[in-house]
Enzyme design. Structure first.
Site, PDB file in Angstrom:
ATOM      1  N   ASP A 241       0.838  -1.217   0.016  1.00  0.00           N
ATOM      2  CA  ASP A 241      -0.061   0.113   0.190  1.00  0.00           C
ATOM      3  C   ASP A 241       0.802   1.374  -0.125  1.00  0.00           C
ATOM      4  OD1 ASP A 241      -2.402   1.779   0.653  1.00  0.00           O
ATOM      5  OD2 ASP A 241      -3.271  -0.105   0.808  1.00  0.00           O
ATOM      6  N   ASN A 291      -5.413  -5.309  -6.426  1.00  0.00           N
ATOM      7  CA  ASN A 291      -6.684  -4.787  -5.749  1.00  0.00           C
ATOM      8  C   ASN A 291      -6.730  -3.190  -5.615  1.00  0.00           C
ATOM      9  OD1 ASN A 291      -9.156  -4.754  -3.556  1.00  0.00           O
ATOM     10  ND2 ASN A 291      -7.293  -3.937  -2.616  1.00  0.00           N
ATOM     11  N   GLY A 293      -7.355   0.598  -5.898  1.00  0.00           N
ATOM     12  CA  GLY A 293      -8.003   1.180  -6.521  1.00  0.00           C
ATOM     13  C   GLY A 293      -8.512   2.589  -6.067  1.00  0.00           C
ATOM     14  N   ASN A 350     -21.851   3.652 -14.427  1.00  0.00           N
ATOM     15  CA  ASN A 350     -22.266   4.257 -13.295  1.00  0.00           C
ATOM     16  C   ASN A 350     -22.435   5.831 -13.355  1.00  0.00           C
ATOM     17  OD1 ASN A 350     -23.491   4.273 -10.814  1.00  0.00           O
ATOM     18  ND2 ASN A 350     -21.802   3.864  -9.741  1.00  0.00           N
ATOM     19  N   TYR A 356     -13.610   6.061 -13.866  1.00  0.00           N
ATOM     20  CA  TYR A 356     -13.625   4.788 -12.879  1.00  0.00           C
ATOM     21  C   TYR A 356     -14.051   3.766 -14.014  1.00  0.00           C
ATOM     22  CZ  TYR A 356     -14.424   1.803  -8.999  1.00  0.00           C
ATOM     23  OH  TYR A 356     -14.383   0.734  -8.143  1.00  0.00           O
TER      24      TYR A 356
HETATM   25  P1  NAD Z   1     -10.321   1.184  -0.011  1.00  0.00           P
HETATM   26  O1  NAD Z   1     -10.415   2.787  -0.585  1.00  0.00           O
HETATM   27  O2  NAD Z   1     -11.161   1.095   0.919  1.00  0.00           O
HETATM   28  O3  NAD Z   1      -8.898   0.474  -0.219  1.00  0.00           O
HETATM   29  C1  NAD Z   1      -7.935   0.794  -1.475  1.00  0.00           C
HETATM   30  C2  NAD Z   1      -6.781   0.731  -0.985  1.00  0.00           C
HETATM   31  O4  NAD Z   1      -5.925   1.231  -2.089  1.00  0.00           O
HETATM   32  C3  NAD Z   1      -6.469   1.707  -0.008  1.00  0.00           C
HETATM   33  O5  NAD Z   1      -5.646   1.123   1.135  1.00  0.00           O
HETATM   34  C4  NAD Z   1      -5.272   2.732  -0.579  1.00  0.00           C
HETATM   35  O6  NAD Z   1      -4.533   3.314   0.020  1.00  0.00           O
HETATM   36  C5  NAD Z   1      -4.776   1.921  -1.740  1.00  0.00           C
HETATM   37  N1  NAD Z   1      -4.220   2.371  -2.821  1.00  0.00           N
HETATM   38  C6  NAD Z   1      -4.798   3.593  -3.607  1.00  0.00           C
HETATM   39  N2  NAD Z   1      -3.989   3.988  -4.466  1.00  0.00           N
HETATM   40  C7  NAD Z   1      -2.665   3.211  -4.435  1.00  0.00           C
HETATM   41  C8  NAD Z   1      -1.393   3.378  -5.189  1.00  0.00           C
HETATM   42  N3  NAD Z   1      -1.191   4.151  -5.733  1.00  0.00           N
HETATM   43  N4  NAD Z   1      -0.636   2.417  -4.526  1.00  0.00           N
HETATM   44  C9  NAD Z   1      -0.814   1.421  -3.676  1.00  0.00           C
HETATM   45  N5  NAD Z   1      -2.037   1.495  -3.094  1.00  0.00           N
HETATM   46  C10 NAD Z   1      -2.872   2.210  -3.462  1.00  0.00           C
HETATM   47  O7  NAD Z   1     -11.341   0.683  -1.268  1.00  0.00           O
HETATM   48  P2  NAD Z   1     -12.127  -0.695  -1.362  1.00  0.00           P
HETATM   49  O8  NAD Z   1     -13.539  -0.451  -1.397  1.00  0.00           O
HETATM   50  O9  NAD Z   1     -11.499  -1.960  -0.495  1.00  0.00           O
HETATM   51  O10 NAD Z   1     -11.804  -1.117  -2.783  1.00  0.00           O
HETATM   52  C11 NAD Z   1     -10.656  -2.129  -3.187  1.00  0.00           C
HETATM   53  C12 NAD Z   1     -10.794  -2.503  -4.822  1.00  0.00           C
HETATM   54  O11 NAD Z   1     -12.292  -2.885  -5.144  1.00  0.00           O
HETATM   55  C13 NAD Z   1     -10.750  -1.251  -5.586  1.00  0.00           C
HETATM   56  O12 NAD Z   1     -10.136  -1.467  -6.718  1.00  0.00           O
HETATM   57  C14 NAD Z   1     -12.350  -0.866  -5.889  1.00  0.00           C
HETATM   58  O13 NAD Z   1     -12.240  -0.071  -7.293  1.00  0.00           O
HETATM   59  C15 NAD Z   1     -12.789  -2.025  -6.014  1.00  0.00           C
HETATM   60  N6  NAD Z   1     -14.339  -2.086  -5.767  1.00  0.00           N
HETATM   61  C16 NAD Z   1     -14.789  -1.824  -4.603  1.00  0.00           C
HETATM   62  C17 NAD Z   1     -16.303  -1.851  -4.523  1.00  0.00           C
HETATM   63  C18 NAD Z   1     -16.838  -1.439  -3.282  1.00  0.00           C
HETATM   64  O14 NAD Z   1     -18.227  -1.640  -3.117  1.00  0.00           O
HETATM   65  N7  NAD Z   1     -16.068  -1.014  -2.201  1.00  0.00           N
HETATM   66  C19 NAD Z   1     -17.111  -1.993  -5.514  1.00  0.00           C
HETATM   67  C20 NAD Z   1     -16.443  -2.279  -6.825  1.00  0.00           C
HETATM   68  C21 NAD Z   1     -15.202  -2.516  -6.824  1.00  0.00           C
END
Ligand code: NAD
Length: 450
Positions: A241, A291, A293, A350, A356
């Protein structure tokens, strides 16, 4: 945690009131626990092909209580509908209606799983029609099931491997995934098996024993759940991270007895740093889970360059660059696995998420194209597309929008980070060796959009 409404209406007085008022009635889903049985109750293997006989024999060997014909009034844990030999849409009536007659006996959190062949590999229009018909049938049936039961399908693609059978390793791997609590929030979906590669684990509770896995964005949310799940399944985990998330990252690393790598994945040398860390600290690298994002939502009319570019840079450009390094590395050649996190926003779209959506659609295109590059050394690459998942991110949504988004799926509830993690763990395992270039939605069969 299951949301409060689901807890309230899944038993006792709350359940009766919700039923009388015609309110959504989600139930607490059966989720995997180590040591839990694959399925809760007898399994009806329906269909009269040789493939159905072979599958029933294999499942008996797993110690399951297998039926070839339903017994009156007996509660069933699952119905496996084997349709691998249908040649014409008219061939569907008998097996489908026979299985349909048992649906009332399906236990809560039960499973219906079809096994059939891809329309693309059909030899004539009637066969293609029958096979494509199963797609519409399965997706409709998933919308009819209640009480946490799901319907999913396994497709055998004979294009590359004409010997694919109902008992090929990844068909069995996908069957075990769909039967189990690991697939709790996967509903109305198909997994395509393209080759006979892969093998079932010796220890069903430790399918990733001996593997070294890297998970990006693992300091919190879905990434932390992936790290925990891969660790539970036996892998040594490297959590990655950004430096600003260092404290949380260290806590996750400690919890999973792995190591932490503070790294911005959009850096030019990210792929190299990941490989170097895994090999120096753990001697090998088998699994990479993309993961990490970000979202920077704005209507396109109001979108600025910074928002657009940062989302593309982190969500897809970084993955492309890291994959290039992985593919070029001699340390990533022993049946490696890449699993990317996409999103249903990249499929159905969306509002406010053109950047995104472009990045997550990009992940899907990347995965489909990279599959051929992973094939020469027995590697696979797949994506998981989550729908509404209960995380810090979705907890911040305004109440009414959140409540609508959460209920508009066949299971009438949001998914848990663990649900996404379970699908990733399956696609990271040897049992999925014949599955590549696929996108598996973990969305409870979201009802809006494509
Ligand atoms: P989150 O924001 O809670 O966690 C994302 C993590 O990625 C964070 O810890 C952040 O610090 C890290 N991160 C961001 N940019 C980074 C970089 N440049 N280098 C290293 N780490 C980095 O998000 P989440 O809800 O846990 O989502 C995780 C994944 O699932 C993402 O790809 C998101 O797009 C996808 N997603 C989430 C949902 C949802 O409902 N939460 C739905 C569809 C897809």
């Amino acid at each position: 945690m299951t949301d409060k409404y689901t807890q309230l209406v899944s038993r006792g007085l709350g359940k009766d009131v919700a039923k009388r008022l015609g309110l959504p009635q989600p139930v607490v889903l059966r989720r995997h626990q180590p040591g839990a049985p694959l399925v809760t109750g007898p399994v009806l293997v329906s269909g009269d092909s040789a493939g159905a006989d072979d599958l029933a024999t294999t499942m008996l060997g797993w110690g399951l209580d297998v039926r070839r014909n339903a017994l009156p009034k007996e509660k069933l844990g699952a119905i496996v509908l084997v349709l691998d030999a249908v040649q014409h849409p008219e061939d569907l009536s008998k097996p489908v209606l026979t299985a349909g007659a048992s649906l009332r006996d399906l236990a809560p959190n039960g499973r219906v799983i079809t096994i059939s062949r891809t329309p693309q590999s059909a030899g004539n229009p009637a066969s293609a029609a029958a096979r494509q018909g199963i797609d519409g049938l399965l997706r409709s049936l998933a919308k009819e099931l209640r009480a946490g039961a799901t319907a999913n399908g396994i497709l055998l693609d004979e294009h590359l491997d004409e010997h694919l059978a109902t008992t090929s390793p990844s068909a069995l791997g996908a069957l075990r995934f769909f039967l189990s609590g690991r697939s709790a929030y996967v509903d109305g979906q198909f997994l395509t098996v393209r080759s006979s590669l892969g093998s079932l684990p010796n220890d069903a509770d430790k399918p990733l024993a001996g593997k070294v896995a890297v998970v990006t964005g693992a300091a919190r949310g879905i990434g932390a759940a992936i790290a925990r799940t891969l660790h539970r399944d036996g892998a040594k985990v490297v959590v990655v991270d950004i430096p600003a998330a260092g404290e949380h990252l260290a806590a996750v690393a400690n919890e999973v007895r792995g190591t932490a790598l503070q790294l911005d994945i959009s850096r030019e040398d990210a792929g190299h740093r990941i490989i170097e860390h895994a090999v120096e600290r753990h001697g090998r690298l088998d699994i990479v889970v993309h993961n990490a994002g970000i979202t920077r939502d704005r209507l396109l009319a109001n979108m600025d360059e910074g928002r657009w570019k940062s989302v593309i840079a982190v969500n897809i450009a970084a993955q492309l660059r890291i994959n290039e390094a992985l593919l070029a590395s001699g340390h990533f050649k022993d049946s490696p696995r890449i699993v990317s996190v996409a999103s249903t926003s990249g499929i159905a779209g969306n509002r406010g998420q053109t950047n995104y959506g472009a990045s997550k659609g990009g992940v899907i295109g990347m995965v489909r194209s990279t599959a051929a590059l992973m094939e020469p050394f027995g590697g696979t690459i797949n994506a998981v597309a989550p729908g509404f998942i209960e995380t810090e991110m979705t907890a911040k949504m305004p109440f009414a929008i959140r409540e609508a988004a959460r209920r508009l799926n066949s299971l009438k509830q949001g998914g848990q980070p663990q649900d996404v993690a379970e699908a990733i763990a399956f696609l990271a395992s040897d049992a999925s060796g014949g599955i590549s270039g696929e996108v598996l939605r973990v969305c409870g069969q979201q009802l809006v959009g494509a």
